[in-house]
Design an enzyme around this catalytic site. Sequence first.
Site, short mmCIF file in Angstrom:
data_model
loop_
_atom_site.label_atom_id
_atom_site.label_comp_id
_atom_site.label_asym_id
_atom_site.label_seq_id
_atom_site.Cartn_x
_atom_site.Cartn_y
_atom_site.Cartn_z
N ASP A 112 24.75 -65.99 -8.90
CA ASP A 112 26.20 -65.89 -9.07
C ASP A 112 26.63 -65.61 -10.50
O ASP A 112 27.58 -64.85 -10.73
CB ASP A 112 26.89 -67.15 -8.51
CG ASP A 112 26.23 -68.45 -8.94
OD1 ASP A 112 25.36 -68.41 -9.84
OD2 ASP A 112 26.57 -69.50 -8.37
N HIS A 154 43.13 -116.81 0.19
CA HIS A 154 42.17 -117.09 1.27
C HIS A 154 42.83 -116.96 2.64
O HIS A 154 42.39 -117.57 3.62
CB HIS A 154 41.55 -118.49 1.12
CG HIS A 154 41.06 -118.78 -0.26
ND1 HIS A 154 39.85 -118.31 -0.73
CD2 HIS A 154 41.63 -119.45 -1.28
CE1 HIS A 154 39.70 -118.70 -1.99
NE2 HIS A 154 40.76 -119.38 -2.35
N SER A 168 51.99 -94.02 19.64
CA SER A 168 50.85 -94.26 20.52
C SER A 168 50.99 -93.37 21.75
O SER A 168 52.11 -93.13 22.22
CB SER A 168 50.80 -95.73 20.94
OG SER A 168 49.92 -95.93 22.02
N LYS A 206 55.31 -98.33 19.62
CA LYS A 206 54.51 -98.44 18.40
C LYS A 206 55.06 -97.64 17.22
O LYS A 206 55.44 -96.49 17.34
CB LYS A 206 53.08 -97.97 18.68
CG LYS A 206 52.33 -98.84 19.68
CD LYS A 206 51.81 -100.10 19.05
CE LYS A 206 50.49 -99.86 18.37
NZ LYS A 206 49.96 -101.08 17.76
#
Length: 456
Positions: A92, A171, A295, A301
């Site tokens: 190339d 947590h 959905s 949804k």
Amino acid sequence: MTLTALNAISPIDGRYVNKTRALSPYFSEFALTYYRLMVEIKWFESLAANDTIPEVPALDNKARKFLSDLISNFNESEAEKIKEFEKQTNHDVKAVEYYLQDKFQENEQLKSCVAFIHFACTSEDINNLAYALMIKQAIAQVIQPTIAEIMGSITLLGKQHADVAMLSRTHGQPATPTTMGKELVNFVARLKRPQQQLAEVLIPAKFNGAVGNYNAHVAAYPEVDWRKHCANFVTSLGLSFNAYTTQIEPHDGIAEVSQIMVRINNILLDYTQDIWSYISLGYFKQKTIAEEVGSSTMPHKVNPIDFENAEGNLGLSNALFIHFANKLTQSRMQRDLSDSTVLRNLGVAFSYSLIAYHSVAKGNDKLQINKSALQKDLSENWEVLAEAIQTVMRRYNEPNAYEQLKELTRGQMIDAENLKKFIKTLSIPEEAKAELMKLTPETYTGLATQLVKAFS
């Protein structure tokens, strides 16, 4: 078959082509060919400007304009001509050289200087500059502005919701309240450092021949100060010069860019996952578009698809950038060619990032705060005030402050009445009791609001 968005193998050039098109001028096959051509021409011009190389005389106005036009007028038709040469050479970079040899025949001065096209160069001299320029321009023109747009949109959301109290979760469990605005600007604060590093990173480039020692240069012109000439040439293109290399520039600069991109993307991954969670908790609603479907079976949804799309594409991008950082810095002895095919995928990694960035920006535009959901969570978790109460108790030497609150609140559902009863039993000043009695989960946000307002 004509390549279209429908028959492209990669979604980068198919489904997402409208999001990635801005990178095409920097990472396509045409772009690589263009930058190689430009480097070859600029190198030739540098030789002509060096008085100690008399065989390449100073260029006249016609020759200078001719070379300038070769660069500025380069188009797909001309690139196809280079590809025709490549069919013969199977190389190339050599194809670019042959194309220029052919073009030089069209100019009276240049046609006598054909031998100085690609003079003393190895292909990597051309390629490493081409790739460095491609990366530099893509970052400056596309990636940085898009990152700045995202940072701006997150900052705006943060400022708008600076005082909207929110229950924290550490947590996954209820924790000290914050504000939505503070949690949002945290991400912008994190992005600032790698964004600045991306803007300032220098991409080194080499131009020192087949194994980095200027062997051919010195053989032809021992009197020329090649170290100075090549350093000046590289820096004239806005790049940093690496004087100590093998045949290839070792790609440490590209590795650095890749690692910065991974850090930026990881921050945005964290952001998309948090926003997804806040949407799941109902803290954010999303603007709906009448014609869109959430959905194929559940008509109600409204999914956080933009943030999910961003998460997936950021992961793909990072996988490539991590590979670049690990792979490109290793090459056997003076070089092997395994980096070549990897470098051709630089644009793929940046494209996956760009797709993700557009998805984040689009998702941000849909977000609508749902204060009632935030307030409901706060009102159901009065136990988070235990921290404030035990800390005030400590100030006034109330014995076993932490332990008393642990016994009262740990694992318990506490309401305002329970806490107020407890506060009344404390042996602390009445003024302190009064302040604690006024405290609610919604007002216990510390300096969160002020931090957002001070953020810039």
